[in-house]
Design a protein around this motif. Structure first.
Motif, mmCIF file in Angstrom:
data_model
loop_
_atom_site.group_PDB
_atom_site.id
_atom_site.type_symbol
_atom_site.label_atom_id
_atom_site.label_comp_id
_atom_site.label_asym_id
_atom_site.label_seq_id
_atom_site.Cartn_x
_atom_site.Cartn_y
_atom_site.Cartn_z
ATOM 1 N N PRO A 28 -12.372 -10.135 -17.006
ATOM 2 C CA PRO A 28 -14.097 -9.577 -16.312
ATOM 3 C C PRO A 28 -14.705 -10.607 -16.922
ATOM 4 N N ALA A 29 -16.315 -10.297 -15.847
ATOM 5 C CA ALA A 29 -16.980 -11.107 -16.869
ATOM 6 C C ALA A 29 -17.638 -9.748 -17.812
ATOM 7 N N ALA A 30 -18.841 -10.785 -18.510
ATOM 8 C CA ALA A 30 -18.626 -10.203 -19.941
ATOM 9 C C ALA A 30 -19.767 -8.953 -19.650
ATOM 10 N N ALA A 31 -20.007 -8.059 -20.891
ATOM 11 C CA ALA A 31 -21.247 -6.863 -20.688
ATOM 12 C C ALA A 31 -22.432 -8.089 -21.450
#
Length: 138
Positions: A28-31
């Motif tokens: 997933p995309a980085a937070a």
């Protein structure tokens, strides 16, 4: 490639830019997380008094497929224009050795090598540069 540490304590891996092709992570995309900043003290008083943007034409040095670099063997700062002309004719970028950057012939943004820009051109032309090819970063 596999690497591991054999000794005790922490270790550091150092990898040069462009050593590997970037691959998608598949995750997933980085937070994005806000982090508090400590008191900076007197550094908060620093201010920008002047800006200078260097004019550039042609490809970026670190992205060029052709790089023509000049060194002390050119004899004088006024001869560096020959490097720039050849780079332009070859649709490449002009680079420079640390020696002529340190001498003030060209700005640091032209420096190629370990202490300058890492380049990986298809064609590298060294004009008046001494030293073993491993120091040219080509």
């Amino acid at each position: 490639m596999t690497a591991r540490f054999t000794g005790e304590g922490p270790g550091i891996y150092v990898i040069r830019a462009k050593s590997f092709v970037a691959e998608p992570s598949g995750g997933p995309a980085a937070a994005v997380v806000a982090a508090p900043t400590p008191d900076t003290g007197a550094t908060g008083a620093a201010r920008i008094v002047e800006r200078h943007e260097e004019e550039r034409s042609g490809p970026k040095l670190d992205e060029a497929s052709v790089v023509v670099s000049g060194g002390r063997g050119l004899g004088a700062a006024e001869n560096y224009h020959l490097v720039e002309e050849l780079a332009k004719l070859l649709h490449g970028a002009a680079g420079a050795s640390r020696a002529i950057v340190d001498a003030g012939w060209v700005p640091y943004s032209h420096q190629v090598g370990q202490t300058g820009k890492t380049v990986k051109p298809t064609v590298y032309v060294a004009c008046g540069i001494s030293g073993p090819p491993s120091t040219w970063s080509a």
